[in-house]
Each structure stands twice: as C-alpha cells, then as structure tokens.
Write an enzyme that holds these catalytic residues in place. Sequence first.
Site, mmCIF file in Angstrom:
data_model
loop_
_atom_site.group_PDB
_atom_site.id
_atom_site.type_symbol
_atom_site.label_atom_id
_atom_site.label_comp_id
_atom_site.label_asym_id
_atom_site.label_seq_id
_atom_site.Cartn_x
_atom_site.Cartn_y
_atom_site.Cartn_z
ATOM 1 N N GLU A 1 -37.922 24.754 -3.303
ATOM 2 C CA GLU A 1 -39.330 24.393 -3.351
ATOM 3 C C GLU A 1 -40.138 25.678 -3.156
ATOM 4 O O GLU A 1 -39.866 26.431 -2.211
ATOM 5 C CB GLU A 1 -39.663 23.397 -2.243
ATOM 6 C CG GLU A 1 -38.898 22.089 -2.346
ATOM 7 C CD GLU A 1 -39.125 21.209 -1.125
ATOM 8 O OE1 GLU A 1 -40.241 20.671 -0.989
ATOM 9 O OE2 GLU A 1 -38.196 21.091 -0.305
ATOM 10 N N ARG B 1 -24.467 23.431 5.858
ATOM 11 C CA ARG B 1 -25.345 24.588 5.719
ATOM 12 C C ARG B 1 -24.840 25.747 6.574
ATOM 13 O O ARG B 1 -24.032 25.574 7.482
ATOM 14 C CB ARG B 1 -26.766 24.217 6.145
ATOM 15 C CG ARG B 1 -26.871 23.822 7.606
ATOM 16 C CD ARG B 1 -28.279 23.370 7.976
ATOM 17 N NE ARG B 1 -29.211 24.466 7.906
ATOM 18 C CZ ARG B 1 -30.520 24.334 8.086
ATOM 19 N NH1 ARG B 1 -31.043 23.134 8.317
ATOM 20 N NH2 ARG B 1 -31.318 25.372 8.032
ATOM 21 N N LYS C 1 -38.606 26.819 7.880
ATOM 22 C CA LYS C 1 -39.729 27.472 7.204
ATOM 23 C C LYS C 1 -40.996 27.406 8.062
ATOM 24 O O LYS C 1 -41.774 28.361 8.100
ATOM 25 C CB LYS C 1 -39.983 26.804 5.852
ATOM 26 C CG LYS C 1 -38.962 27.132 4.784
ATOM 27 C CD LYS C 1 -39.353 26.480 3.469
ATOM 28 C CE LYS C 1 -38.337 26.767 2.384
ATOM 29 N NZ LYS C 1 -38.682 26.097 1.104
#
Length: 597
Positions: free
Chosen positions: A64, A299, A309
């Site tokens: 994104e 992850r 983020k």
Amino acid sequence: MSDPSRPSPADDHKPSNFLRQIIERDLAQGTYANRRFAGTPGDAQHHASAPLDVAKIRTRFPPEPNGYLHIGHAKSICLNFGLARDYGGICHMRFDDTNPEKEEQEYVDSILDAVKWLGFDWNVNGTSHLFYASHYFDFMYRAAEALINAGLAYVDEQTADEMRANRGDFGTPGTDSPYRTRTPAENLARFRKMRDGKLADGAAVLRAKIDMASPNINLRDPALYRIKRATHHNTGDTWCIYPMYTYAHPIEDALEQITHSICTLEFEDQRPFYDWLLDKLCKLGLLAQPRPHQYEFARLNLTYIITSKRKLKQLVDENHVNGWDDPRMPTIVGLRRRGYTPESLQLMAERSGVSKAGGWIDYSSLEIALRDDLDPKAPRACAVLDPLKLKLVNFAEIFGSDAHQEPCHAPVHPAHADRGQRQFTLSSEVWIEREDFMETPPKGYHRLYPGNKARLKYGYVIECTGCEKNAQGEITAVLAKLVPDTKSGTPGADAVKVKGVITWVSVATGIAAEVRLYDRLFTEAQPDAGGRDFLSVLNPNSKKVVTAYLEPSLAAAKPDDKFQFERHGYFVADRHDHSAGKPVFNRTTTLKDTWSK
C-alpha cells in the site's frame, strides 16, 4: 530475471520450504498449465481467447503506498520476486491503492526505487508488469453490482457504532442488520446513490452477505465499499466510493492471473473471505478459473526494531530520528543510507527462512549478513575515530628532517592482491586512538605506555617515552621514539618482537571527516512488547558524531562507497551529505557484535 518462456527449475542450492513444495506440486500436477493470459490483466471474457500464459507461475508484491518500506517488506520482495525467478515465472509489482487519504506519490516513487535497489525488476522481456488496484476500480464496481444482483451483497446504513455492536465477538454471534433483507433492486439503487455522491461519508457501506454467526468474525458480512470523498493520487476525484482492501486484493490477484498469492500470517483469517469472494465471482462468470490461492508465512520479526508504519511515522513526525532515511530506521531507505547492501538484505531474507511458525530473529543476524557480504569485497582503510596526537621525538634524527614524509603502503584488500596497494606516508606526528595509550596500564595491555614498544601498522616499531599534559592534567600528546630498521615489509621488520599493533593516520596528510557512529535505536529487544511505550526505551547512544582522521586514499570516496575501516568496522560515505570537500561517513556495523545497553 529469468526468461519465463523457458522452464527454470528451482536452484538446487536454495533450501526448500513449504512454499517451494506447494509450487513444485502445482507445477508437477499442471494446476495452472492451461491458464491463459492476454498480456494485460482482465476478466474471464478478456482471457477466454488469449494464448496460454508463458509464465509458469505468477506472484506479486502488493504494498500500500502509505509509507516507506521496511526490512519486513524486503523479505517479502525477495520471496515473491525470488520464487518467480526460480520457477520460470513473473512477479507483478502492484500498488494496493484503495485508501486515498493516506496514499501519496512520494511513497509510490520510494517503493519502486526500493524494489529496484534490492535487485529486482517488474519488466520482463520488454513488458512492464507494474499495476495499480485503481486500474481495476471499474471492474470492482461492476463485480459489486453483480454480487448485489445475486443477493450476495447489501447496503447497510447502520452507524459505525451499531455495526460494531451487532458484529458480536468470539463468544457471541453477530446480529443481522435491519437492512440485510432489502431486495437486490433496493440495494442496487442505494449503492448507485453511494456512487453518485448522494449519501454522506459514513452514511452507508456495501457489505457481503455471508454469515453473521460465523465463528470467523471476518465472514460476518464484511464491508466491501465505503463512501470517502478524497482525491486519489491516480484517479483524482472520479470516485467518491472506494473498495475495501480485503475486497480489492483478491480481485486484483484474479485479474492479474496470480497463481500463488503469498502474504504474512496476519492475513490467514482473511483467507476464507478471499476464497468466498473469488469462488462467487468465478461462478458469476466474471473471473476465470483456475483462480489464485492465498498462502501465508510468518513475518520477519527482528529484535531491537519496530515495523509498525504508525510508530515509524511517529518517530519521524516527533523528530526522534532525522527522517524516513535516518540510518537508525529499519526502512529500506534507512538501511541503504546506513550502508547495507542489496546482497546483504537478500542474504538475510534467505537465512531467516520461510515457515508457518513465528519467532524472533536477533538483530545480530542482519549485521552478520552484512559482514559476510562486505568482507570479501570492501576495500580497507585506516581511520582514527578518537584522535590523540603521537609525536615521534627522534623522527628528524632518523630521516634528516621533521618535514620528511616516509612512504608506506598497505593492500587495498588483504585477500585480493590484484586490487593493488594504498599509498600513504608516515610523518613526525600521527593520530592514534586515545585508548591506545595508558600511563598505568592493566595487566595484559600491549599497546603504548612508558617503556613499552608497539608497531605502527604498515610502518615502524616505536617505543613510548611518556606523554604531554595540559594544565588540567589531561593527556594532550603521546611521546615515542621510532626504532630504526623495523619498517614493515623490509628485512628488519621482525628484528624487534612486539605484541601490540596500532592503527594511525598522519597528521600532515590525514583527512578530517565527520563520522556518525550509529547503534541500535532501542535498548530493549522488543521495544513495544506488552503494550509498552516504545519511546521509553529509545537508546540515547544510538547516534554519536565525532571528528575523525582518515587516510588520504579516502579523499577519492564517492557517496555510497563502502569501506572497512581497519579495527573499527564497516563504514559508508553518506549518500546525501558526503562530498569531497566535506567527507561524511556512517558506521554500518562493527567488525564483531559488541552490543551492550
């Protein structure tokens, strides 16, 4: 990237993992052998008469564009592009740009730059595979209307609080919305009012009609579209409704003929909706079979960093760091400025493995990967980071003048004689590290103290005779005699045996430079564990700036050039601030792990 028209078996040297096993099984069974691709993304009709897809598999990297990529993304990039490369496939570079309020062209540009810097490309055989979710907004809207007409979606006009309350929880089933029983015609009319801007932001959402009692809360009529009056970086003001990420992502995968949609474990609970949506749209004839399948892996969890983020943005916005590319940041731009190489990040990604199990990897693993990459190729240089002047009191007696410059040399790289020699000179005064002299040393100290001998590396053996001090009693200079006929590389070099070897830089020819000594940004391995305020464990010593002296060969260093400063570690000429007139070097990592809080 490999030619996707030619079978490219997996590299025998690559360790296997469950994703490779899935891909190899699908290739063996011909799961996607009859898939068609028209050269561009499209729906079932678009692909119906297209030729067979030349790519054996298709993966994608779908960020994104709402922030800068970090080291976790680097692993995903290496994984998706690497699998496509190894199995004769193609990896798509795709932006999931469905949230215009948080997305900017700056982030798009930085992401593209990061992927290319890591060594990957979305251009294959002259064809670009760079795509945007916003390219498919028309199809997504058409698919939404098809779901409404099939009785599989409805417009809900409850408030956000009402929807939240009626959703239930893990122990309580949800409650049907009072709008759930609307007819397809009523829902279609309301949805078009949403599209035409006749309803206020937040007044309505389009929801899938699945099962409000499902044990998987993600299947309790998830939202598909919301009203959001915001200018999109790609489509401008064309739309005032935008698809939800969970709705858009599987459609993007299907339109692009992705075979293996690889994501991290937090999306595992979303896979049933991914499957539900694609199965329904295939049944309605909008998408082609065989459809993509989603697979999840753990992850990358690296100690002493954060990858949220929101928290990374907080560090930047509150000036705890100097921007997204601060060398202490785990962003790809930060790691690049710190001096990490694409190869070291690829090596780290490969060594961290691919599995379903989580777990933490120590930050030192990243530093080891960097050392393993740079050690065989980084040129060597001498630098003094905490300078103390050393005066050779008999220099003029030996060489005839204090102004004499005695030539010395050292290999550019000790393991590669073909790379030649560095040339520098020994003068009557040199800079040494402050820790290389002690008036009253402890047992086992082999460097300089009154009466002891040590070697100036690549130069002569010297004997310490004392020191000079200022009025405050601080040592301002070390005094030593040069021992004749002991120059390195000459027959007399071993005439005097010493245990201590000291790096040095000539006062006459050394280059003054700003050197930034970076360390870990946090003092705790898991900075935000247990809901802790991560700012409370910021490392106050994560950056120290010193004026250092460097050997003259470094005058030719260009921004982003990397070196091993002998004894100190790996350093890089700062890619933004370094210049010939104002050298600036960043410490990437020490020669060995010396971390302590």
